[in-house]
Design a protein around this motif. Structure first.
Motif, PDB file in Angstrom:
ATOM      1  N   PHE A   1       0.943  -1.252  -0.150  1.00 40.27           N
ATOM      2  CA  PHE A   1       0.198   0.071   0.041  1.00 40.27           C
ATOM      3  C   PHE A   1       0.844   1.207   0.043  1.00 40.27           C
ATOM      4  N   SER A   2       0.450   2.122  -0.752  1.00 37.15           N
ATOM      5  CA  SER A   2       1.067   3.428  -0.984  1.00 37.15           C
ATOM      6  C   SER A   2       0.136   4.430  -0.229  1.00 37.15           C
ATOM      7  N   ILE A   3       0.661   5.111   0.868  1.00 32.28           N
ATOM      8  CA  ILE A   3      -0.430   5.939   1.465  1.00 32.28           C
ATOM      9  C   ILE A   3       0.124   7.255   1.577  1.00 32.28           C
ATOM     10  N   SER A   4      -0.709   8.429   1.078  1.00 31.42           N
ATOM     11  CA  SER A   4      -0.167   9.976   1.054  1.00 31.42           C
ATOM     12  C   SER A   4      -1.543  10.716   1.307  1.00 31.42           C
ATOM     13  N   GLY A   5      -1.182  11.814   1.307  1.00 30.89           N
ATOM     14  CA  GLY A   5      -2.308  12.959   1.275  1.00 30.89           C
ATOM     15  C   GLY A   5      -2.265  13.516   2.911  1.00 30.89           C
ATOM     16  N   LYS A   6      -3.316  13.982   3.449  1.00 29.58           N
ATOM     17  CA  LYS A   6      -3.878  14.336   4.772  1.00 29.58           C
ATOM     18  C   LYS A   6      -5.149  13.889   5.290  1.00 29.58           C
ATOM     19  N   PRO A   7      -5.396  14.344   6.550  1.00 33.86           N
ATOM     20  CA  PRO A   7      -6.594  13.742   6.985  1.00 33.86           C
ATOM     21  C   PRO A   7      -7.744  14.276   6.172  1.00 33.86           C
ATOM     22  N   LYS A   8      -8.693  13.547   6.070  1.00 29.35           N
ATOM     23  CA  LYS A   8      -9.982  13.548   5.070  1.00 29.35           C
ATOM     24  C   LYS A   8      -9.721  13.635   3.610  1.00 29.35           C
ATOM     25  N   ALA A   9      -8.540  13.546   3.204  1.00 26.98           N
ATOM     26  CA  ALA A   9      -8.079  13.392   1.999  1.00 26.98           C
ATOM     27  C   ALA A   9      -6.938  12.216   1.627  1.00 26.98           C
ATOM     28  N   TRP A  10      -7.047  11.213   2.275  1.00 30.55           N
ATOM     29  CA  TRP A  10      -5.943  10.252   2.311  1.00 30.55           C
ATOM     30  C   TRP A  10      -6.064   9.635   0.742  1.00 30.55           C
ATOM     31  N   GLN A  11      -4.982   9.451   0.398  1.00 20.08           N
ATOM     32  CA  GLN A  11      -4.901   8.869  -1.199  1.00 20.08           C
ATOM     33  C   GLN A  11      -4.065   7.298  -0.720  1.00 20.08           C
ATOM     34  N   ILE A  12      -4.686   6.359  -0.938  1.00 21.16           N
ATOM     35  CA  ILE A  12      -4.398   4.827  -0.794  1.00 21.16           C
ATOM     36  C   ILE A  12      -4.209   4.048  -2.082  1.00 21.16           C
ATOM     37  N   GLY A  13      -3.096   3.829  -2.445  1.00 18.94           N
ATOM     38  CA  GLY A  13      -3.015   2.844  -3.533  1.00 18.94           C
ATOM     39  C   GLY A  13      -2.649   1.456  -3.258  1.00 18.94           C
ATOM     40  N   LEU A  14      -3.032   0.187  -3.803  1.00 21.07           N
ATOM     41  CA  LEU A  14      -2.814  -1.087  -3.623  1.00 21.07           C
ATOM     42  C   LEU A  14      -2.020  -1.642  -4.901  1.00 21.07           C
TER      43      LEU A  14
END
Length: 301
Positions: A267-280
Motif C-alpha cells: 500500500f502507498s499512503i499519502s495525502g492528509k486527513p479527510k483526503a487520504w490517498q491509498i494505492g494498492l
C-alpha cells in the motif's frame, strides 16, 4: 509517501515431532490434514522468495495478519519466533494472531509469550499473559496508525471461527475516535474476515456485526485481514463513505497447488486527513518456476 506491506498466513513448517499426548483432541485432525496435503501446499521456499521480493520493495512497515504456526504445538513457537526475526525487528513488523496460532488454550498462552515483541503497542509496559489486556494495540508510524486486534480463539474440532469479544470492541471505538481526531490514517488489522459470507459458518468472525457497527460509527481508512487464503478487496460502510477491506492469500501457498498462489499487498499512503490517498499493488506468483511479479494495482481512495 508511506509504504505498508501486508502478508498473511505463512503457516511455518515443517511440523516438529510431537508426543502422542500433544496430538490429543483437535490437534490430531490438524496433524492428519497437514500430512495429507497441507505440507505440500505451504512451502517454505515459496515463502522465502515472496519475502525476498517484499524486502526489495523497501516498505516502511510490515503488517502480518496471523497464522504463523499450524497446530499450536509447543515445538512450533521457537521456529516461528526465529521466522519473525528474519522478517524484521519488532518495531518494523506488526503482528496479530490467527486461529492456528491459538489452536488450543495452551497454544494461546504460547503465542502471547513467543510473539510478544511484535504485538506490543507503542510505549507499552510489561503485559500480563492475558489477551484481554493486550488488544487492541496501537502503533504510530509517521501519520499512519496501526490498530492490532485479536480474533484468535481456541475452537472445537472442524471449527475455525474467530471472536473479538466485548472488551476489545468496547475499547476499539474510543481508540479509533481519538486517532481520527488526531488526523492519523487508521489501518485496522485482524485475522478473520469482516463479512460473515467470506468465511462461512465454521470459519467466520462470530461478532462481525458488532465490529462493523463500530467502524460504521467511528470510521477507519483501511482494514486488513487474512484467514481465507484469498485475494479480496471490498468495502464496508463508514460514517462518511466506505472503508476498503483487503485480504491476501497465504504467503506460502505453492503456485502449482493453491487456487490463490502466494502473494502480498503493498500500500502507498499519502495525502492528509479527510483526503487520504491509498494505492494498492499486489505482488506474487503467477505460476511455478517464475519469481514474484506485479499482479495488479488499483486506487482504493
Amino acid at each position: 509517501m508511506f509504504k505498508l506491506a501486508h502478508f498473511s498466513d505463512p503457516h511455518i513448517g515443517p511440523l516438529p515431532r510431537a508426543r502422542a499426548k500433544e496430538l490429543a483432541g483437535k490437534r490430531v485432525l490438524g496433524w492428519i490434514n497437514w500430512n495429507r496435503g497441507r505440507r505440500d501446499t505451504h512451502r517454505m521456499d515459496v515463502l522465502a522468495q515472496l519475502l525476498d521480493d517484499l524486502r526489495a520493495q523497501s516498505p516502511d512497515h510490515i503488517a502480518l495478519t496471523g497464522d504463523v504456526v499450524n497446530l499450536s504445538l509447543p515445538g512450533e513457537y521457537p521456529a516461528a519466533r526465529a521466522f519473525l526475526e528474519t522478517v524484521g525487528a519488532p518495531d518494523y513488523v506488526s503482528l496479530v494472531p490467527g486461529n492456528h496460532d491459538a489452536y488450543t488454550k495452551g497454544g494461546a498462552l504460547h503465542l502471547l509469550s513467543a510473539f510478544d515483541p511484535w504485538m506490543r503497542g507503542d510505549n507499552a509496559g510489561a503485559h500480563p499473559l492475558n489477551e484481554d489486556e493486550r488488544f487492541p494495540y496501537v502503533r504510530i508510524r509517521g501519520k499512519v496508525a496501526l490498530i492490532g486486534l485479536s480474533s484468535a480463539i481456541p475452537t472445537a474440532p472442524f471449527m475455525a471461527t474467530g471472536k473479538l469479544g466485548p472488551r476489545q470492541i468496547a475499547r476499539l471505538g474510543p481508540i479509533l475516535e481519538h486517532l481520527g481526531h488526531e488526523g492519523y490514517c487508521r489501518v485496522v488489522m485482524l485475522h478473520h474476515p469482516v463479512r460473515r459470507q467470506d468465511a462461512g459458518p465454521t470459519a467466520m468472525l462470530i461478532d462481525s456485526d458488532r465490529f462493523r457497527a463500530v467502524l460504521r460509527q467511528t470510521g477507519a481508512e483501511l482494514v486488513l485481514h487474512g484467514h481465507i487464503h484469498t485475494g479480496l478487496v471490498h468495502r464496508i460502510k463508514g460514517p462518511k463513505g466506505t472503508i476498503p477491506v483487503v485480504c491476501t492469500p497465504s504467503a506460502s501457498a505453492a503456485p502449482e497447488r493453491a487456487r490463490w498462489p502466494a502473494s502480498y499487498n503493498l500500500f502507498s499512503i499519502s495525502g492528509k486527513p479527510k483526503a487520504w490517498q491509498i494505492g494498492l499493488t499486489v505482488r506474487g506468483f503467477v505460476s511455478a518456476g517464475y519469481p514474484p511479479e506485479e499482479l495488479r494495482s488499483q486506487e482504493l481512495c
